[in-house]
Design a protein around this motif. Structure first.
Motif, PDB file in Angstrom:
ATOM      1  N   VAL A 163       0.847  -1.189   0.000  1.00 23.26           N
ATOM      2  CA  VAL A 163       0.000   0.000   0.000  1.00 23.26           C
ATOM      3  C   VAL A 163       0.884   1.241   0.000  1.00 23.26           C
ATOM      4  O   VAL A 163       1.875   1.307   0.727  1.00 23.26           O
ATOM      5  N   ASP A 164       0.522   2.215  -0.800  1.00 21.51           N
ATOM      6  CA  ASP A 164       1.267   3.471  -0.869  1.00 21.51           C
ATOM      7  C   ASP A 164       0.593   4.497   0.045  1.00 21.51           C
ATOM      8  O   ASP A 164      -0.475   5.019  -0.285  1.00 21.51           O
ATOM      9  N   PRO A 165       1.192   4.814   1.203  1.00 19.92           N
ATOM     10  CA  PRO A 165       0.559   5.770   2.129  1.00 19.92           C
ATOM     11  C   PRO A 165       0.311   7.135   1.501  1.00 19.92           C
ATOM     12  O   PRO A 165      -0.689   7.796   1.823  1.00 19.92           O
ATOM     13  N   SER A 166       1.183   7.571   0.594  1.00 19.89           N
ATOM     14  CA  SER A 166       1.002   8.885  -0.023  1.00 19.89           C
ATOM     15  C   SER A 166      -0.271   8.932  -0.858  1.00 19.89           C
ATOM     16  O   SER A 166      -0.949   9.957  -0.926  1.00 19.89           O
ATOM     17  N   ARG A 167      -0.621   7.814  -1.486  1.00 14.98           N
ATOM     18  CA  ARG A 167      -1.858   7.758  -2.260  1.00 14.98           C
ATOM     19  C   ARG A 167      -3.073   7.867  -1.335  1.00 14.98           C
ATOM     20  O   ARG A 167      -4.038   8.577  -1.627  1.00 14.98           O
ATOM     21  N   VAL A 168      -3.023   7.157  -0.208  1.00 13.61           N
ATOM     22  CA  VAL A 168      -4.132   7.206   0.740  1.00 13.61           C
ATOM     23  C   VAL A 168      -4.268   8.606   1.324  1.00 13.61           C
ATOM     24  O   VAL A 168      -5.381   9.118   1.515  1.00 13.61           O
ATOM     25  N   LYS A 169      -3.143   9.260   1.595  1.00 12.13           N
ATOM     26  CA  LYS A 169      -3.194  10.636   2.108  1.00 12.13           C
ATOM     27  C   LYS A 169      -3.827  11.568   1.082  1.00 12.13           C
ATOM     28  O   LYS A 169      -4.556  12.504   1.453  1.00 12.13           O
ATOM     29  N   GLN A 170      -3.587  11.307  -0.199  1.00 11.79           N
ATOM     30  CA  GLN A 170      -4.206  12.124  -1.234  1.00 11.79           C
ATOM     31  C   GLN A 170      -5.706  11.885  -1.266  1.00 11.79           C
ATOM     32  O   GLN A 170      -6.495  12.824  -1.444  1.00 11.79           O
ATOM     33  N   TRP A 171      -6.120  10.637  -1.081  1.00 10.21           N
ATOM     34  CA  TRP A 171      -7.558  10.334  -1.012  1.00 10.21           C
ATOM     35  C   TRP A 171      -8.202  11.069   0.157  1.00 10.21           C
ATOM     36  O   TRP A 171      -9.300  11.616   0.043  1.00 10.21           O
ATOM     37  N   MET A 172      -7.535  11.052   1.304  1.00  6.97           N
ATOM     38  CA  MET A 172      -8.063  11.738   2.482  1.00  6.97           C
ATOM     39  C   MET A 172      -8.191  13.233   2.219  1.00  6.97           C
ATOM     40  O   MET A 172      -9.189  13.861   2.586  1.00  6.97           O
ATOM     41  N   LYS A 173      -7.181  13.792   1.579  1.00  4.47           N
ATOM     42  CA  LYS A 173      -7.203  15.224   1.261  1.00  4.47           C
ATOM     43  C   LYS A 173      -8.354  15.547   0.311  1.00  4.47           C
ATOM     44  O   LYS A 173      -9.079  16.530   0.497  1.00  4.47           O
ATOM     45  N   SER A 174      -8.537  14.691  -0.709  1.00  7.84           N
ATOM     46  CA  SER A 174      -9.626  14.910  -1.665  1.00  7.84           C
ATOM     47  C   SER A 174     -10.981  14.831  -0.978  1.00  7.84           C
ATOM     48  O   SER A 174     -11.890  15.614  -1.270  1.00  7.84           O
ATOM     49  N   CYS A 175     -11.126  13.879  -0.059  1.00 12.11           N
ATOM     50  CA  CYS A 175     -12.389  13.737   0.670  1.00 12.11           C
ATOM     51  C   CYS A 175     -12.697  15.000   1.456  1.00 12.11           C
ATOM     52  O   CYS A 175     -13.812  15.519   1.428  1.00 12.11           O
ATOM     53  N   GLU A 176     -11.692  15.499   2.152  1.00 11.36           N
ATOM     54  CA  GLU A 176     -11.907  16.685   2.984  1.00 11.36           C
ATOM     55  C   GLU A 176     -12.180  17.919   2.137  1.00 11.36           C
ATOM     56  O   GLU A 176     -12.969  18.781   2.516  1.00 11.36           O
ATOM     57  N   GLU A 177     -11.547  18.007   0.953  1.00 13.95           N
ATOM     58  CA  GLU A 177     -11.735  19.176   0.099  1.00 13.95           C
ATOM     59  C   GLU A 177     -13.038  19.112  -0.688  1.00 13.95           C
ATOM     60  O   GLU A 177     -13.702  20.127  -0.874  1.00 13.95           O
ATOM     61  N   TRP A 178     -13.413  17.914  -1.164  1.00 17.49           N
ATOM     62  CA  TRP A 178     -14.560  17.790  -2.052  1.00 17.49           C
ATOM     63  C   TRP A 178     -15.862  17.510  -1.329  1.00 17.49           C
ATOM     64  O   TRP A 178     -16.917  17.982  -1.730  1.00 17.49           O
ATOM     65  N   HIS A 179     -15.816  16.720  -0.278  1.00 19.66           N
ATOM     66  CA  HIS A 179     -17.056  16.271   0.346  1.00 19.66           C
ATOM     67  C   HIS A 179     -17.536  17.201   1.451  1.00 19.66           C
ATOM     68  O   HIS A 179     -18.708  17.185   1.803  1.00 19.66           O
ATOM     69  N   GLY A 180     -16.625  17.942   2.036  1.00 21.40           N
ATOM     70  CA  GLY A 180     -17.019  18.952   3.001  1.00 21.40           C
ATOM     71  C   GLY A 180     -17.834  18.411   4.153  1.00 21.40           C
ATOM     72  O   GLY A 180     -17.642  17.298   4.617  1.00 21.40           O
ATOM     73  N   SER A 181     -18.794  19.204   4.612  1.00 18.58           N
ATOM     74  CA  SER A 181     -19.552  18.874   5.810  1.00 18.58           C
ATOM     75  C   SER A 181     -20.407  17.626   5.647  1.00 18.58           C
ATOM     76  O   SER A 181     -20.688  16.930   6.617  1.00 18.58           O
ATOM     77  N   LYS A 182     -20.816  17.305   4.424  1.00 16.28           N
ATOM     78  CA  LYS A 182     -21.682  16.146   4.216  1.00 16.28           C
ATOM     79  C   LYS A 182     -20.940  14.849   4.486  1.00 16.28           C
ATOM     80  O   LYS A 182     -21.533  13.849   4.868  1.00 16.28           O
ATOM     81  N   CYS A 183     -19.639  14.855   4.289  1.00 22.06           N
ATOM     82  CA  CYS A 183     -18.836  13.650   4.494  1.00 22.06           C
ATOM     83  C   CYS A 183     -17.993  13.821   5.750  1.00 22.06           C
ATOM     84  O   CYS A 183     -16.767  13.848   5.710  1.00 22.06           O
ATOM     85  N   GLY A 184     -18.654  13.980   6.869  1.00 21.53           N
ATOM     86  CA  GLY A 184     -17.949  14.051   8.138  1.00 21.53           C
ATOM     87  C   GLY A 184     -17.546  15.459   8.512  1.00 21.53           C
ATOM     88  O   GLY A 184     -16.384  15.837   8.429  1.00 21.53           O
ATOM     89  N   GLU A 185     -18.500  16.262   8.875  1.00 20.83           N
ATOM     90  CA  GLU A 185     -18.203  17.635   9.285  1.00 20.83           C
ATOM     91  C   GLU A 185     -17.206  17.630  10.421  1.00 20.83           C
ATOM     92  O   GLU A 185     -17.317  16.875  11.384  1.00 20.83           O
TER      93      GLU A 185
END
Length: 372
Positions: free
Chosen positions: A172-194
């Motif tokens: 598993v590439d941790p940097s890829r997962v960190k990018q996914w986490m960043k995208s989630c926080e930037e794109w999903h906003g309050s609806k995906c875990g305020e």
């Protein structure tokens, strides 16, 4: 897999796969098709391209790599549902439209890409099928098992189109997962875990504890913080034998208190600690260590707040493989993941079967556990 493009049967050639996969829809084009991209399971997001019976697919799979991809996906669906596959059973392939910018609280914008969705009668009862007629009213709910065929980015290629699939590497590439986490926080906003950074939420309970993966000890935070949760299966043969108890909790709360016990921890928990650290998140919640297992008052308070524990987490690691706590998290440690993917090569792209998340979880022992 050969580097030479493989020869497809006449039916698969007619799909114009590479043209279809590379087609980009603008927001206006998507709207003109009447697609409702706010619901990934909405039937308006799909267009039927093949409806047939498995007999014909079985006849061509030996000489057509794309037919082989499809039948491989369908075999996995029957396996997941515990059903027997018959040659007269119908199946269908449909284009599935997916947004490049997935969001549930803003209107969709940007472009859309397409996958091929593979559905079979593993998702419906035989009594729903009439002799000599095909009724392709397969389930597309979250309870369905389905597969996707997508263009795949070869390992080592970084400049990949958004939302293309990828080959699963050995680690598993941790940097890829960190990018996914960043995208989630930037794109999903309050609806995906305020407040996914923990700053806007209260602690799940006054007895809430977490593992400090830097200092390797159990701590009780005084204010909300970013933490990861582990959801896994304990097993039935004592695999999860090292627990937080009244007799050892003081030791485990001391700095480095967990260090000398690391080899006594189940493999899944060891992997979760290592991966949490690799993701640059300091805290991890694991039930066996963060709940005092022989303290009824502590246990009752934590179980009562279990929903908030997971809700407030920045990320949840799900150990969906194996049926016990020593199964580990495949891909975290060397030689722990042996993943075989069937693929075929076209003129411009490589295509492979990508399991739907719901299908992968449907096959797991994890889905049967008490809480998730």
């Amino acid at each position: 897999m050969s580097d030479t493009p493989e020869t497809l049967c006449q039916t698969c050639k007619g799909l114009e796969l590479e043209t279809g996969f590379n087609w980009r829809l603008s927001k206006e084009q998507a709207s003109s098709l009447g697609a409702n991209f706010h619901d990934a399971y909405d039937e308006n997001n799909r267009r039927l391209i093949i409806a047939d019976v498995l007999h014909n697919l079985l006849q061509t799979m030996e000489n057509c790599p794309f037919c082989l991809l499809v039948i491989t996906a369908i075999q996995e669906q029957y396996k997941a549902k515990g059903k027997e596959m018959w040659a007269r059973d119908p199946y269908c392939l449909r284009w599935l439209y997916v947004s490049k910018k997935v969001s549930w609280h803003h209107e969709f914008d940007g472009e859309f890409v397409r996958y091929i969705e593979v559905l079979s009668s593993a998702n419906c009862d035989a009594k729903d099928l009439q002799e000599g007629q095909f009724h392709f009213e397969f389930e597309t709910t979250k309870a369905s098992v389905r597969s996707l065929i997508a263009p795949v980015v070869p390992i080592g290629v970084e400049a990949a189109p958004t939302l293309w699939a990828r080959f699963v590497p050995p680690r598993v590439d941790p940097s890829r997962v960190k990018q996914w986490m960043k995208s989630c926080e930037e794109w999903h906003g309050s609806k995906c875990g305020e407040g996914s950074d923990g700053l806007e939420k209260e602690l799940p309970s006054t007895s809430f504890s977490i593992i400090d993966v830097e200092n390797l000890c159990i701590v009780s935070p005084s204010k909300p913080c970013r933490y990861i949760t582990l959801s896994y299966t304990w097993g039935s043969n004592g695999e999860n034998s090292f627990l937080a108890l009244q007799k050892n909790i003081a030791e485990l709360r001391a700095p480095r208190g967990l260090e000398k016990h690391m080899h006594s921890l189940p493999t899944t928990i060891q992997d979760a600690i290592a991966f949490t650290k690799a993701l640059d998140v300091r805290y991890l919640w694991v039930d066996s260590l963060c709940i005092i297992q022989d303290d009824d008052k502590n246990k009752e308070a934590n179980i009562a707040s279990m929903g908030r524990v997971y809700e407030n987490a920045t990320l949840t690691l799900i150990a969906a493989t194996g049926d016990h706590a020593n199964a580990g998290l495949p891909g975290v440690r060397e030689s722990s993941r042996n993943w075989t993917q069937r693929a075929c090569r076209g003129d411009k792209a490589v295509f492979a079967v990508v399991d739907d998340l719901e299908m992968a979880l449907h096959k797991s022992a994890w889905i049967t556990r008490g809480w998730t």
